[in-house]
Design an enzyme around this catalytic site. Structure first.
Site, PDB file in Angstrom:
ATOM      1  N   GLU A  46      36.721 -51.653  56.211  1.00  0.00           N
ATOM      2  CA  GLU A  46      36.910 -53.224  56.602  1.00  0.00           C
ATOM      3  C   GLU A  46      37.359 -53.354  57.951  1.00  0.00           C
ATOM      4  OE1 GLU A  46      38.295 -51.116  54.362  1.00  0.00           O
ATOM      5  OE2 GLU A  46      38.662 -52.340  52.405  1.00  0.00           O
ATOM      6  N   CYS A  69      42.647 -51.632  50.944  1.00  0.00           N
ATOM      7  CA  CYS A  69      44.230 -50.882  50.710  1.00  0.00           C
ATOM      8  C   CYS A  69      44.961 -51.853  51.181  1.00  0.00           C
ATOM      9  CB  CYS A  69      44.138 -49.529  51.544  1.00  0.00           C
ATOM     10  SG  CYS A  69      44.174 -49.788  53.411  1.00  0.00           S
ATOM     11  N   CYS A  78      44.170 -52.921  55.226  1.00  0.00           N
ATOM     12  CA  CYS A  78      42.859 -53.620  55.321  1.00  0.00           C
ATOM     13  C   CYS A  78      43.039 -54.954  54.969  1.00  0.00           C
ATOM     14  CB  CYS A  78      41.765 -52.648  54.582  1.00  0.00           C
ATOM     15  SG  CYS A  78      41.278 -51.445  55.452  1.00  0.00           S
ATOM     16  N   ALA A 148      18.844 -24.248  39.185  1.00  0.00           N
ATOM     17  CA  ALA A 148      17.358 -24.510  39.398  1.00  0.00           C
ATOM     18  C   ALA A 148      16.843 -23.420  38.167  1.00  0.00           C
ATOM     19  CB  ALA A 148      16.781 -23.860  40.550  1.00  0.00           C
ATOM     20  N   ARG A 178      24.961 -29.964  49.149  1.00  0.00           N
ATOM     21  CA  ARG A 178      25.809 -29.160  49.936  1.00  0.00           C
ATOM     22  C   ARG A 178      26.879 -29.612  50.647  1.00  0.00           C
ATOM     23  NH1 ARG A 178      23.005 -23.072  50.832  1.00  0.00           N
ATOM     24  NH2 ARG A 178      22.858 -22.699  48.708  1.00  0.00           N
ATOM     25  N   THR A 190      26.657 -13.733  41.073  1.00  0.00           N
ATOM     26  CA  THR A 190      25.394 -14.053  41.953  1.00  0.00           C
ATOM     27  C   THR A 190      25.824 -13.669  43.397  1.00  0.00           C
ATOM     28  OG1 THR A 190      25.347 -16.253  40.436  1.00  0.00           O
ATOM     29  CG2 THR A 190      24.542 -16.404  42.895  1.00  0.00           C
ATOM     30  N   ASP A 194      22.445 -11.849  44.454  1.00  0.00           N
ATOM     31  CA  ASP A 194      21.684 -12.611  45.651  1.00  0.00           C
ATOM     32  C   ASP A 194      21.991 -12.805  47.148  1.00  0.00           C
ATOM     33  OD1 ASP A 194      20.655 -13.488  43.162  1.00  0.00           O
ATOM     34  OD2 ASP A 194      21.239 -15.733  43.329  1.00  0.00           O
ATOM     35  N   GLY A 291      26.322 -18.210  38.858  1.00  0.00           N
ATOM     36  CA  GLY A 291      25.046 -18.231  38.018  1.00  0.00           C
ATOM     37  C   GLY A 291      25.132 -18.664  36.557  1.00  0.00           C
TER      38      GLY A 291
HETATM   39  N1  LIG Z   1      18.402 -20.348  39.704  1.00  0.00           N
HETATM   40  C1  LIG Z   1      19.559 -20.953  39.961  1.00  0.00           C
HETATM   41  O1  LIG Z   1      20.148 -21.931  40.278  1.00  0.00           O
HETATM   42  C2  LIG Z   1      20.632 -19.929  40.325  1.00  0.00           C
HETATM   43  C3  LIG Z   1      22.087 -20.136  40.786  1.00  0.00           C
HETATM   44  C4  LIG Z   1      23.050 -18.989  40.961  1.00  0.00           C
HETATM   45  C5  LIG Z   1      22.480 -17.762  40.491  1.00  0.00           C
HETATM   46  N2  LIG Z   1      21.443 -17.485  39.947  1.00  0.00           N
HETATM   47  C6  LIG Z   1      20.834 -16.326  39.139  1.00  0.00           C
HETATM   48  O2  LIG Z   1      22.073 -16.007  38.151  1.00  0.00           O
HETATM   49  C7  LIG Z   1      22.186 -14.621  38.129  1.00  0.00           C
HETATM   50  C8  LIG Z   1      23.782 -14.119  38.149  1.00  0.00           C
HETATM   51  O3  LIG Z   1      24.347 -14.825  37.172  1.00  0.00           O
HETATM   52  P1  LIG Z   1      25.475 -14.104  36.384  1.00  0.00           P
HETATM   53  O4  LIG Z   1      25.594 -14.702  34.999  1.00  0.00           O
HETATM   54  O5  LIG Z   1      24.913 -12.680  35.995  1.00  0.00           O
HETATM   55  O6  LIG Z   1      26.647 -14.085  37.338  1.00  0.00           O
HETATM   56  P2  LIG Z   1      27.817 -15.198  37.781  1.00  0.00           P
HETATM   57  O7  LIG Z   1      27.564 -16.204  36.572  1.00  0.00           O
HETATM   58  O8  LIG Z   1      27.280 -15.593  39.061  1.00  0.00           O
HETATM   59  O9  LIG Z   1      28.993 -14.504  37.912  1.00  0.00           O
HETATM   60  C9  LIG Z   1      29.598 -13.840  36.646  1.00  0.00           C
HETATM   61  C10 LIG Z   1      30.967 -13.268  37.035  1.00  0.00           C
HETATM   62  O10 LIG Z   1      31.894 -14.262  37.690  1.00  0.00           O
HETATM   63  C11 LIG Z   1      32.942 -14.141  37.101  1.00  0.00           C
HETATM   64  N3  LIG Z   1      33.365 -15.269  36.361  1.00  0.00           N
HETATM   65  C12 LIG Z   1      32.681 -16.078  35.650  1.00  0.00           C
HETATM   66  N4  LIG Z   1      33.271 -17.063  34.853  1.00  0.00           N
HETATM   67  C13 LIG Z   1      34.695 -16.802  35.353  1.00  0.00           C
HETATM   68  C14 LIG Z   1      35.790 -17.637  35.019  1.00  0.00           C
HETATM   69  N5  LIG Z   1      35.760 -18.611  34.368  1.00  0.00           N
HETATM   70  N6  LIG Z   1      36.871 -17.097  35.369  1.00  0.00           N
HETATM   71  C15 LIG Z   1      36.743 -16.114  36.423  1.00  0.00           C
HETATM   72  N7  LIG Z   1      35.854 -15.372  36.725  1.00  0.00           N
HETATM   73  C16 LIG Z   1      34.668 -15.816  36.289  1.00  0.00           C
HETATM   74  C17 LIG Z   1      33.121 -12.723  36.021  1.00  0.00           C
HETATM   75  O11 LIG Z   1      33.379 -11.835  36.787  1.00  0.00           O
HETATM   76  P3  LIG Z   1      34.452 -10.759  35.927  1.00  0.00           P
HETATM   77  O12 LIG Z   1      33.438  -9.995  34.918  1.00  0.00           O
HETATM   78  O13 LIG Z   1      34.926  -9.596  36.956  1.00  0.00           O
HETATM   79  O14 LIG Z   1      35.565 -11.458  35.177  1.00  0.00           O
HETATM   80  C18 LIG Z   1      31.709 -12.716  35.725  1.00  0.00           C
HETATM   81  O15 LIG Z   1      31.285 -11.656  35.426  1.00  0.00           O
HETATM   82  C19 LIG Z   1      21.372 -13.906  39.373  1.00  0.00           C
HETATM   83  O16 LIG Z   1      20.154 -13.441  38.828  1.00  0.00           O
HETATM   84  C20 LIG Z   1      21.314 -15.244  40.345  1.00  0.00           C
HETATM   85  O17 LIG Z   1      20.142 -14.851  41.029  1.00  0.00           O
HETATM   86  C21 LIG Z   1      20.498 -18.554  39.603  1.00  0.00           C
END
Ligand SMILES: NC(=O)c1ccc[n+]([C@@H]2O[C@H](COP(=O)([O-])OP(=O)(O)OC[C@H]3O[C@@H](n4cnc5c(N)ncnc54)[C@H](OP(=O)(O)O)[C@@H]3O)[C@@H](O)[C@H]2O)c1
Length: 354
Positions: A46, A69, A78, A148, A178, A190, A194, A291
């Site tokens: 404002e 505000c 404002c 994705a 982001r 992840t 990755d 992930g």
């Molecule tokens: N296409 C896309 O948009 C995209 C984006 C990201 C990743 N990816 C792919 O996804 C895959 C990985 O996925 P993922 O399921 O294996 O792994 P993730 O979801 O990245 O990580 C899983 C780990 O995170 C921890 N975690 C998860 N939830 C939690 C919670 N509520 N509190 C605390 N810790 C937590 C756990 O560790 P602990 O077991 O030690 O507790 C779990 O083992 C890869 O292949 C990657 O390339 C794809």
């Protein structure tokens, strides 16, 4: 108001802890002043619009995306500035839930004889203010889940690191998302598979990288990972649990090594606890980039406010990591608000229905 909303959109994620607000002053059918909350939060929209309009503000109508505000913070209210400038009408899209302001800004303006209208384009303005409104009303950060998904419903391929699922336009759009977020989060799965850096790399956006978080209770993030190696430049937080049984000597050593790299640790008992901690640190928006397990956990905990679902043309096949959500199979309680084509990909945006 559409112009004020468009102005506000230009500074989303850059005005912490204030919301990005837009203001347009109209006199005799012409725009005489424009303002958007400055980067870092001040000056407010404002006062900037009033400064541009100068004398033309007298008798003008102010269109503001959020209630002006009414409290003396670091700057005078404002509402007082609008009164002093002699505007005759104020149109507000969204009333401010901040208890220091809520309704008081409107009352101050009305008591000064100004006509006040509320609710114009409220839904559209709320979209841009979503992170601020969630922090104010729920005391936690707002969550955008970005995934994705390949043609066959996969997020990646086991043991293969980053798999290209979407094209250039989609990946650029993710970089913009982001840049609008205060923080970004992945699971340790992840981070290990990755080795992402989770920064903004588009020209001009390099300084807008969000704080990076990894759910990593066992502190398995390698000191050689891109995240750890860049932690002194862009903050990295490893989220750990209060469970002390995992804290053996090896864990303590890993923590010391990561701390030397500049990685901070943050204890959170649950995902809600984590989102509340982020809000108390002034971080209003969190982008969850996966992930699969992390996405599922946020959805199960009912902590996802918005979903950005990119659908690429690639097929991953049998060794794929299945996505918890796919186009046509969305969780209940979300409404489709946008559907667009990005190169060969599709982007669908869903919002939680309140
Ligand atoms: N296409 C896309 O948009 C995209 C984006 C990201 C990743 N990816 C792919 O996804 C895959 C990985 O996925 P993922 O399921 O294996 O792994 P993730 O979801 O990245 O990580 C899983 C780990 O995170 C921890 N975690 C998860 N939830 C939690 C919670 N509520 N509190 C605390 N810790 C937590 C756990 O560790 P602990 O077991 O030690 O507790 C779990 O083992 C890869 O292949 C990657 O390339 C794809």
């Amino acid at each position: 108001m559409a112009e004020a909303i468009a102005l506000a959109a230009t500074h989303i994620g850059q005005t912490s802890t204030n919301p990005s607000v837009g203001c347009v002053l109209v006199s005799d059918g012409e725009i005489v002043g424009r303002g958007v909350t400055a980067r870092s939060g001040r000056p407010h929209a404002e006062t900037q619009a009033l400064a541009e309009a100068d004398e033309k503000a007298r008798g003008a109508t102010a269109y503001v995306t959020l209630e002006p505000c009414s409290h003396h913070g670091k700057t005078p209210p404002c509402a007082s500035a609008l009164i002093a400038a002699g505007v005759s009408r104020v149109v507000i899209a969204v009333t401010d839930p901040d208890p220091r302001v809520s309704g008081n800004g409107i009352r101050m303006l009305r008591e000064a004889g100004i006509t006040v209208e509320t609710g114009l384009m409220e839904a559209a303005a709320k979209r841009g203010l979503a992170a601020y409104l969630t922090r104010q009303t729920k005391g936690r950060a707002h969550v955008t889940l970005k995934l994705a998904v390949s043609k066959d419903g996969m997020l990646g391929r086991r043991g293969e690191g980053q798999v290209r699922i979407t094209g250039t336009e989609s990946r650029e759009t993710v970089q913009h998302l982001r840049a609008e977020s205060d923080a970004i989060l992945v699971g340790i799965g992840t981070a290990l598979a990755d080795d992402p850096d989770l920064t903004c790399r588009l020209p001009g956006l390099e300084a807008r990288s969000p704080v990076r978080l990894v759910l990593d209770r066992l502190l398995l993030l390698p000191p050689t990972s891109k995240l750890a190696r860049t932690a002194h430049k862009v903050p990295v937080i490893a989220v750990i649990s209060p469970d002390e049984t995992v804290r053996d000597d090896a864990w303590l050593t890993r923590r010391a090594v990561l701390q030397d790299c500049g990685v901070e640790t943050l204890e959170a008992a649950s995902l809600l606890d984590l989102l509340q901690s982020l809000a108390s640190r002034g971080m209003s928006s969190l982008m969850v980039e996966g992930g699969a397990r992390v996405a599922e956990d946020f959805l199960k905990a009912d902590l996802v406010d918005r979903i950005w679902l990119f659908e690429g043309t690639a097929t991953v096949g049998d060794a794929g990591v299945a996505s918890p959500i796919t186009p046509g199979h969305m969780p209940a309680g979300f409404a489709l608000v946008s559907n667009e084509t990005l190169g060969e990909d599709r982007l669908e945006i869903f919002e939680r229905m309140e």
